[in-house]
Design a protein around this motif. Structure first.
Motif, PDB file in Angstrom:
ATOM      1  N   UNK A  89      33.111  -0.532 -33.578  1.00  0.00           N
ATOM      2  CA  UNK A  89      34.059   0.565 -33.792  1.00  0.00           C
ATOM      3  C   UNK A  89      35.493   0.071 -33.648  1.00  0.00           C
ATOM      4  N   UNK A  90      35.735  -0.734 -32.611  1.00  0.00           N
ATOM      5  CA  UNK A  90      37.080  -1.278 -32.404  1.00  0.00           C
ATOM      6  C   UNK A  90      37.506  -2.168 -33.563  1.00  0.00           C
ATOM      7  N   UNK A  91      36.557  -2.902 -34.112  1.00  0.00           N
ATOM      8  CA  UNK A  91      36.875  -3.855 -35.179  1.00  0.00           C
ATOM      9  C   UNK A  91      37.067  -3.158 -36.527  1.00  0.00           C
ATOM     10  N   UNK A  92      36.184  -2.221 -36.877  1.00  0.00           N
ATOM     11  CA  UNK A  92      36.162  -1.704 -38.236  1.00  0.00           C
ATOM     12  C   UNK A  92      36.811  -0.339 -38.449  1.00  0.00           C
ATOM     13  N   UNK A  93      36.929   0.489 -37.422  1.00  0.00           N
ATOM     14  CA  UNK A  93      37.554   1.796 -37.625  1.00  0.00           C
ATOM     15  C   UNK A  93      39.064   1.612 -37.548  1.00  0.00           C
ATOM     16  N   UNK A  94      39.733   1.960 -38.630  1.00  0.00           N
ATOM     17  CA  UNK A  94      41.195   1.825 -38.664  1.00  0.00           C
ATOM     18  C   UNK A  94      41.808   3.074 -39.294  1.00  0.00           C
ATOM     19  N   UNK A  95      43.096   3.000 -39.605  1.00  0.00           N
ATOM     20  CA  UNK A  95      43.806   4.172 -40.120  1.00  0.00           C
ATOM     21  C   UNK A  95      43.347   4.599 -41.514  1.00  0.00           C
ATOM     22  N   UNK A  96      42.522   3.809 -42.172  1.00  0.00           N
ATOM     23  CA  UNK A  96      42.028   4.211 -43.486  1.00  0.00           C
ATOM     24  C   UNK A  96      40.969   5.315 -43.379  1.00  0.00           C
ATOM     25  N   UNK A  97      40.375   5.511 -42.198  1.00  0.00           N
ATOM     26  CA  UNK A  97      39.399   6.577 -41.982  1.00  0.00           C
ATOM     27  C   UNK A  97      40.125   7.852 -41.562  1.00  0.00           C
ATOM     28  N   UNK A  98      39.605   8.990 -42.011  1.00  0.00           N
ATOM     29  CA  UNK A  98      40.113  10.265 -41.534  1.00  0.00           C
ATOM     30  C   UNK A  98      39.562  10.429 -40.122  1.00  0.00           C
ATOM     31  N   UNK A  99      40.471  10.585 -39.174  1.00  0.00           N
ATOM     32  CA  UNK A  99      40.020  10.652 -37.784  1.00  0.00           C
ATOM     33  C   UNK A  99      40.703  11.822 -37.101  1.00  0.00           C
ATOM     34  N   UNK A 100      40.023  12.726 -36.431  1.00  0.00           N
ATOM     35  CA  UNK A 100      38.580  12.660 -36.274  1.00  0.00           C
ATOM     36  C   UNK A 100      37.884  13.157 -37.529  1.00  0.00           C
ATOM     37  N   UNK A 101      36.788  12.619 -37.793  1.00  0.00           N
ATOM     38  CA  UNK A 101      35.956  12.976 -38.936  1.00  0.00           C
ATOM     39  C   UNK A 101      34.556  12.494 -38.624  1.00  0.00           C
ATOM     40  N   UNK A 102      33.769  12.303 -39.636  1.00  0.00           N
ATOM     41  CA  UNK A 102      32.391  11.886 -39.406  1.00  0.00           C
ATOM     42  C   UNK A 102      32.326  10.546 -38.681  1.00  0.00           C
ATOM     43  N   UNK A 103      33.318   9.678 -38.879  1.00  0.00           N
ATOM     44  CA  UNK A 103      33.291   8.343 -38.266  1.00  0.00           C
ATOM     45  C   UNK A 103      33.411   8.411 -36.734  1.00  0.00           C
ATOM     46  N   UNK A 104      33.918   9.516 -36.224  1.00  0.00           N
ATOM     47  CA  UNK A 104      34.059   9.666 -34.766  1.00  0.00           C
ATOM     48  C   UNK A 104      32.711   9.642 -34.059  1.00  0.00           C
ATOM     49  N   UNK A 105      31.635   9.927 -34.788  1.00  0.00           N
ATOM     50  CA  UNK A 105      30.310   9.905 -34.171  1.00  0.00           C
ATOM     51  C   UNK A 105      29.938   8.503 -33.700  1.00  0.00           C
ATOM     52  N   UNK A 106      30.490   7.478 -34.328  1.00  0.00           N
ATOM     53  CA  UNK A 106      30.107   6.105 -33.975  1.00  0.00           C
ATOM     54  C   UNK A 106      30.541   5.756 -32.549  1.00  0.00           C
ATOM     55  N   UNK A 107      31.830   5.868 -32.181  1.00  0.00           N
ATOM     56  CA  UNK A 107      32.181   5.549 -30.793  1.00  0.00           C
ATOM     57  C   UNK A 107      31.610   6.548 -29.782  1.00  0.00           C
ATOM     58  N   UNK A 108      31.403   7.799 -30.207  1.00  0.00           N
ATOM     59  CA  UNK A 108      30.804   8.778 -29.295  1.00  0.00           C
ATOM     60  C   UNK A 108      29.350   8.395 -29.003  1.00  0.00           C
ATOM     61  N   UNK A 109      28.606   8.051 -30.031  1.00  0.00           N
ATOM     62  CA  UNK A 109      27.219   7.615 -29.854  1.00  0.00           C
ATOM     63  C   UNK A 109      27.172   6.333 -29.025  1.00  0.00           C
ATOM     64  N   UNK A 110      28.088   5.405 -29.300  1.00  0.00           N
ATOM     65  CA  UNK A 110      28.142   4.159 -28.529  1.00  0.00           C
ATOM     66  C   UNK A 110      28.368   4.452 -27.046  1.00  0.00           C
ATOM     67  N   UNK A 111      29.295   5.346 -26.762  1.00  0.00           N
ATOM     68  CA  UNK A 111      29.576   5.704 -25.359  1.00  0.00           C
ATOM     69  C   UNK A 111      28.364   6.350 -24.698  1.00  0.00           C
ATOM     70  N   UNK A 112      27.690   7.229 -25.430  1.00  0.00           N
ATOM     71  CA  UNK A 112      26.493   7.881 -24.881  1.00  0.00           C
ATOM     72  C   UNK A 112      25.400   6.856 -24.583  1.00  0.00           C
ATOM     73  N   UNK A 113      25.228   5.883 -25.461  1.00  0.00           N
ATOM     74  CA  UNK A 113      24.217   4.844 -25.232  1.00  0.00           C
ATOM     75  C   UNK A 113      24.568   3.985 -24.022  1.00  0.00           C
ATOM     76  N   UNK A 114      25.857   3.662 -23.873  1.00  0.00           N
ATOM     77  CA  UNK A 114      26.288   2.875 -22.711  1.00  0.00           C
ATOM     78  C   UNK A 114      26.044   3.658 -21.426  1.00  0.00           C
ATOM     79  N   UNK A 115      26.397   4.942 -21.433  1.00  0.00           N
ATOM     80  CA  UNK A 115      26.176   5.787 -20.253  1.00  0.00           C
ATOM     81  C   UNK A 115      24.681   5.877 -19.958  1.00  0.00           C
ATOM     82  N   UNK A 116      23.864   6.023 -20.996  1.00  0.00           N
ATOM     83  CA  UNK A 116      22.412   6.086 -20.796  1.00  0.00           C
ATOM     84  C   UNK A 116      21.894   4.809 -20.129  1.00  0.00           C
TER      85      UNK A 116
END
Length: 152
Positions: free
Chosen positions: A33-60
């Protein structure tokens, strides 16, 4: 390398548990997410699910997993985590006022100085406001003091 649950217990397959897989996969997903999500993505948008899911997996994964313990559980990360809310409160006014005063985007030196100032103000806020209100002598009066400030 798959883990499954049997009678409420995580079973190891090839010495790997679901929590370990979760921690590793979440960390990799967050790094991507840090490497590939940049200003070309509409944020927040569907791409926001990626770091949110990553955070949930880390917490799990929990605090005992190696990556979580070494990266998130180290003293520096914990200290920054403790200061995160006061940093959140201070950084925006400092950055906005610097833009107003400079008439545009301030120089790198000014922005770097403001980041340092944010850390200092966050620590002072934590030490002299949050700690006394949460754990110190002001704890028993905190509700009255905060309501009075709010009404004022």
């Amino acid at each position: 390398m798959v883990a499954f649950i049997e009678n409420g217990d995580f079973k190891k397959i090839n010495g790997v548990t679901a929590k370990k897989v979760s921690s590793i996969f979440g960390s990799l997903l967050l790094l991507l997410s840090f490497i590939f999500i940049d200003e070309s993505f509409v944020f927040p948008g569907w791409i926001a699910i990626v770091p949110v899911l990553a955070s949930a997996l880390i917490i799990h994964g929990g605090p005992a997993e190696t990556i979580n313990r070494l990266v998130i559980g180290n003293r520096i990360s914990v200290f920054i985590g403790i200061l995160s809310y006061p940093m959140y409160l201070w950084h925006w006014p400092l950055l906005v006022f610097s833009r107003v005063l400079d008439g545009g985007v301030p120089s790198f030196r000014v922005r770097a100085s403001l980041v340092l100032l944010t850390f200092v103000l966050a620590y002072l806020t934590y030490r002299f406001v949050e700690v006394p209100f949460r754990y110190g002598q002001l704890k028993k009066y905190s509700t009255r003091i905060l309501v009075t400030c709010m009404l004022g």
